[in-house]
Design an enzyme around this catalytic site. Structure first.
Site, PDB file in Angstrom:
ATOM      1  N   HIS A 115      65.745 111.453   5.213  1.00  0.00           N
ATOM      2  CA  HIS A 115      64.594 111.108   4.372  1.00  0.00           C
ATOM      3  C   HIS A 115      64.645 111.772   3.002  1.00  0.00           C
ATOM      4  O   HIS A 115      63.608 111.922   2.355  1.00  0.00           O
ATOM      5  CB  HIS A 115      63.288 111.453   5.104  1.00  0.00           C
ATOM      6  CG  HIS A 115      63.053 110.605   6.319  1.00  0.00           C
ATOM      7  ND1 HIS A 115      62.175 110.940   7.321  1.00  0.00           N
ATOM      8  CD2 HIS A 115      63.594 109.408   6.697  1.00  0.00           C
ATOM      9  CE1 HIS A 115      62.182 110.002   8.264  1.00  0.00           C
ATOM     10  NE2 HIS A 115      63.047 109.068   7.911  1.00  0.00           N
ATOM     11  N   SER A 183      57.808 113.686  16.296  1.00  0.00           N
ATOM     12  CA  SER A 183      56.906 112.848  17.093  1.00  0.00           C
ATOM     13  C   SER A 183      57.629 111.597  17.574  1.00  0.00           C
ATOM     14  O   SER A 183      57.178 110.929  18.489  1.00  0.00           O
ATOM     15  CB  SER A 183      55.676 112.461  16.257  1.00  0.00           C
ATOM     16  OG  SER A 183      56.096 111.821  15.065  1.00  0.00           O
TER      17      SER A 183
HETATM   18  C1  BJW Z   1      56.585 121.226  17.226  1.00  0.00           C
HETATM   19  C2  BJW Z   1      56.184 122.431  16.665  1.00  0.00           C
HETATM   20  C3  BJW Z   1      56.878 123.592  17.063  1.00  0.00           C
HETATM   21  C4  BJW Z   1      54.932 120.855  15.859  1.00  0.00           C
HETATM   22  N1  BJW Z   1      57.871 123.500  17.942  1.00  0.00           N
HETATM   23  N2  BJW Z   1      57.577 121.153  18.100  1.00  0.00           N
HETATM   24  C5  BJW Z   1      60.399  99.537  13.757  1.00  0.00           C
HETATM   25  C6  BJW Z   1      59.189  99.471  14.417  1.00  0.00           C
HETATM   26  C7  BJW Z   1      58.006  99.796  13.760  1.00  0.00           C
HETATM   27  C8  BJW Z   1      58.014 100.171  12.426  1.00  0.00           C
HETATM   28  C9  BJW Z   1      59.210 100.234  11.769  1.00  0.00           C
HETATM   29  C10 BJW Z   1      60.375  99.924  12.440  1.00  0.00           C
HETATM   30  N3  BJW Z   1      61.400 100.101  11.543  1.00  0.00           N
HETATM   31  C11 BJW Z   1      60.907 100.484  10.366  1.00  0.00           C
HETATM   32  C12 BJW Z   1      59.569 100.576  10.478  1.00  0.00           C
HETATM   33  C13 BJW Z   1      58.647 100.965   9.388  1.00  0.00           C
HETATM   34  C14 BJW Z   1      58.511 102.438   9.168  1.00  0.00           C
HETATM   35  C15 BJW Z   1      58.019 103.092  10.455  1.00  0.00           C
HETATM   36  O1  BJW Z   1      58.748 103.713  11.196  1.00  0.00           O
HETATM   37  N4  BJW Z   1      56.728 102.972  10.702  1.00  0.00           N
HETATM   38  C16 BJW Z   1      56.112 103.508  11.901  1.00  0.00           C
HETATM   39  C17 BJW Z   1      55.415 104.842  11.567  1.00  0.00           C
HETATM   40  C18 BJW Z   1      55.133 102.498  12.404  1.00  0.00           C
HETATM   41  N5  BJW Z   1      59.759 103.033   8.719  1.00  0.00           N
HETATM   42  C19 BJW Z   1      60.123 102.991   7.442  1.00  0.00           C
HETATM   43  O2  BJW Z   1      59.427 102.434   6.605  1.00  0.00           O
HETATM   44  C20 BJW Z   1      61.443 103.626   7.055  1.00  0.00           C
HETATM   45  N6  BJW Z   1      62.202 102.702   6.310  1.00  0.00           N
HETATM   46  C21 BJW Z   1      62.768 101.619   6.876  1.00  0.00           C
HETATM   47  O3  BJW Z   1      62.790 101.428   8.046  1.00  0.00           O
HETATM   48  O4  BJW Z   1      63.325 100.772   5.966  1.00  0.00           O
HETATM   49  C22 BJW Z   1      63.829  99.505   6.416  1.00  0.00           C
HETATM   50  C23 BJW Z   1      64.289  98.763   5.182  1.00  0.00           C
HETATM   51  C24 BJW Z   1      65.570  98.236   5.169  1.00  0.00           C
HETATM   52  C25 BJW Z   1      66.014  97.545   4.032  1.00  0.00           C
HETATM   53  C26 BJW Z   1      65.176  97.398   2.949  1.00  0.00           C
HETATM   54  C27 BJW Z   1      63.907  97.942   2.954  1.00  0.00           C
HETATM   55  C28 BJW Z   1      63.456  98.622   4.083  1.00  0.00           C
HETATM   56  C29 BJW Z   1      61.228 104.809   6.122  1.00  0.00           C
HETATM   57  C30 BJW Z   1      60.576 105.975   6.771  1.00  0.00           C
HETATM   58  C31 BJW Z   1      60.256 107.058   5.722  1.00  0.00           C
HETATM   59  C32 BJW Z   1      59.521 108.232   6.297  1.00  0.00           C
HETATM   60  N7  BJW Z   1      59.038 109.064   5.237  1.00  0.00           N
HETATM   61  C33 BJW Z   1      58.279 110.271   5.569  1.00  0.00           C
HETATM   62  C34 BJW Z   1      57.728 110.939   4.290  1.00  0.00           C
HETATM   63  C35 BJW Z   1      58.814 111.551   3.381  1.00  0.00           C
HETATM   64  C36 BJW Z   1      58.297 112.615   2.492  1.00  0.00           C
HETATM   65  C37 BJW Z   1      57.351 112.234   1.391  1.00  0.00           C
HETATM   66  O5  BJW Z   1      56.595 111.270   1.415  1.00  0.00           O
HETATM   67  O6  BJW Z   1      57.355 112.960   0.453  1.00  0.00           O
HETATM   68  O7  BJW Z   1      59.107 111.155   6.326  1.00  0.00           O
HETATM   69  S1  BJW Z   1      56.902 109.938   6.637  1.00  0.00           S
HETATM   70  C38 BJW Z   1      57.058 111.405   7.568  1.00  0.00           C
HETATM   71  O8  BJW Z   1      57.360 111.072   8.951  1.00  0.00           O
HETATM   72  C39 BJW Z   1      58.309 112.143   7.030  1.00  0.00           C
HETATM   73  C40 BJW Z   1      58.965 112.604   8.299  1.00  0.00           C
HETATM   74  O9  BJW Z   1      60.329 112.877   8.067  1.00  0.00           O
HETATM   75  C41 BJW Z   1      58.708 111.472   9.255  1.00  0.00           C
HETATM   76  C42 BJW Z   1      58.806 111.872  10.707  1.00  0.00           C
HETATM   77  O10 BJW Z   1      57.818 112.770  11.049  1.00  0.00           O
HETATM   78  P1  BJW Z   1      58.132 113.936  12.098  1.00  0.00           P
HETATM   79  O11 BJW Z   1      59.171 114.815  11.529  1.00  0.00           O
HETATM   80  O12 BJW Z   1      58.368 113.369  13.423  1.00  0.00           O
HETATM   81  O13 BJW Z   1      56.757 114.767  12.014  1.00  0.00           O
HETATM   82  P2  BJW Z   1      55.385 114.530  12.814  1.00  0.00           P
HETATM   83  O14 BJW Z   1      54.332 115.244  12.063  1.00  0.00           O
HETATM   84  O15 BJW Z   1      55.162 113.111  13.098  1.00  0.00           O
HETATM   85  O16 BJW Z   1      55.634 115.250  14.214  1.00  0.00           O
HETATM   86  C43 BJW Z   1      55.842 116.646  14.330  1.00  0.00           C
HETATM   87  C44 BJW Z   1      56.233 116.947  15.765  1.00  0.00           C
HETATM   88  O17 BJW Z   1      56.563 118.324  15.845  1.00  0.00           O
HETATM   89  C45 BJW Z   1      55.120 116.689  16.787  1.00  0.00           C
HETATM   90  O18 BJW Z   1      55.667 115.979  17.884  1.00  0.00           O
HETATM   91  C46 BJW Z   1      54.685 118.094  17.219  1.00  0.00           C
HETATM   92  O19 BJW Z   1      54.259 118.150  18.586  1.00  0.00           O
HETATM   93  C47 BJW Z   1      55.947 118.881  17.018  1.00  0.00           C
HETATM   94  N8  BJW Z   1      55.778 120.321  16.742  1.00  0.00           N
HETATM   95  N9  BJW Z   1      55.122 122.257  15.881  1.00  0.00           N
HETATM   96  C48 BJW Z   1      58.189 122.327  18.490  1.00  0.00           C
HETATM   97  N10 BJW Z   1      56.522 124.859  16.613  1.00  0.00           N
END
Ligand code: BJW
Ligand code: ZN
Length: 237
Positions: A115, A183
């Site tokens: 990302h 997540s």
């Molecule tokens: C602990 C802890 C401790 C806490 N110990 N654990 C298929 C199906 C449905 C939707 C889609 C799909 N394919 C694509 C999509 C759309 C979309 C998507 O996934 N949407 C869903 C949410 C519905 N995806 C996209 O849009 C992606 N792009 C894409 O697919 O492009 C296709 C394309 C092709 C060709 C042309 C055009 C397009 C892009 C995704 C971009 C994500 N960006 C972000 C923000 C970046 C930073 C910014 O804005 O400045 O990235 S969103 C955010 O979520 C960030 C993270 O990297 C990402 C993941 O989050 P993460 O890391 O999992 O964090 P959390 O908060 O969700 O979870 C934390 C976890 O830690 C929890 O489980 C806690 O329990 C745990 N935890 N403390 C152990 N101490």
């Protein structure tokens, strides 16, 4: 930490391994996660290109604030334990969704950023890459005059091609996959452990709580990654 002997044996017998990490691995460093209480997106709609096009200055300022906050944070024991895994597994790779550079700071040499990286910027029009820019006002590209934006991946944008291809290749070829602090709801990153699983890898999740990936992985260890991973590493020595 309770971990079955059979599982420990599986981990020890693997020659190749990688980790997919998410915000939960940086949470013990004091960086908020995205979802859940007190997450970045708890009271805010995630940014996307549309938002940037509507209000680029606001999106730029937000990212500057986040970068300055992240700059003050240091790697935690989960980052160091993953860096240490390089001494256990040949070519150990960290595939991260995080944009905070903390795996690199902890000493991981092979980090694939899915990302992007908050310290890097790029021209929104021509794609020219820039390093860190300390300007409150959104800067313009010296090559084409376009607006400069952080080199992170927003919803609806494709992931960096090379990073995704490499991550998928590691997922297909590794015998072991650690899924740390994510997540598992954001695609396509979330499907990487499933690729590993399909190819016969042993997949272990380390998370504070159950996730949507829990039912697909081979084993879940619930708890703080900053506690679990160092303990796990010690038991592999
Ligand atoms: C602990 C802890 C401790 C806490 N110990 N654990 C298929 C199906 C449905 C939707 C889609 C799909 N394919 C694509 C999509 C759309 C979309 C998507 O996934 N949407 C869903 C949410 C519905 N995806 C996209 O849009 C992606 N792009 C894409 O697919 O492009 C296709 C394309 C092709 C060709 C042309 C055009 C397009 C892009 C995704 C971009 C994500 N960006 C972000 C923000 C970046 C930073 C910014 O804005 O400045 O990235 S969103 C955010 O979520 C960030 C993270 O990297 C990402 C993941 O989050 P993460 O890391 O999992 O964090 P959390 O908060 O969700 O979870 C934390 C976890 O830690 C929890 O489980 C806690 O329990 C745990 N935890 N403390 C152990 N101490
Ligand atoms: Zn440009």
């Amino acid at each position: 930490m309770k971990i079955d002997d059979e599982v420990l044996k599986k981990i020890k017998s693997a020659k190749t391994a990688f980790a997919l990490t998410g915000a939960g691995s940086s949470a013990p460093s004091g960086i908020p996660t995205f979802r859940g209480s007190n997450g970045f997106w708890t009271d805010k709609t995630p940014f996307d290109v549309e938002e940037f096009n509507k209000n680029p200055q606001k999106v730029w300022e937000w990212h500057c604030e986040i970068r300055e906050m992240i700059k003050k944070k240091a790697p935690n024991p989960s980052h160091f334990a993953l860096a240490n895994m390089q001494t256990v597994f040949r070519n150990f790779v960290v595939v991260t969704q995080n944009i905070d550079n903390l795996h690199q700071k902890a000493g991981s040499n092979r980090v694939i950023e899915l990302h992007g990286n908050i310290y890097r910027n790029k021209c929104n029009d021509c794609g020219k890459i820039f390093g860190e820019i300390n300007s409150k006002k959104i800067p313009e590209c010296d090559k084409c005059g376009g607006l400069i934006r952080p080199d992170v991946v927003w919803f609806g944008e494709p992931l960096p091609y090379d990073a995704l291809i490499k991550a998928r290749a590691y997922a297909e070829s590794s015998e072991l996959c650690f899924v740390v602090g994510t997540s598992g709801v954001v695609q396509p990153a979330a499907s990487i452990p499933l690729i590993s699983k399909e190819k016969g890898a042993f997949v272990i999740e380390i998370n504070r709580e159950k996730t949507v990936l829990s039912e697909y992985v081979d084993y879940s260890i619930f708890g703080d990654a900053a506690v679990i991973l160092p303990e796990l590493y010690e038991r592999l020595l």
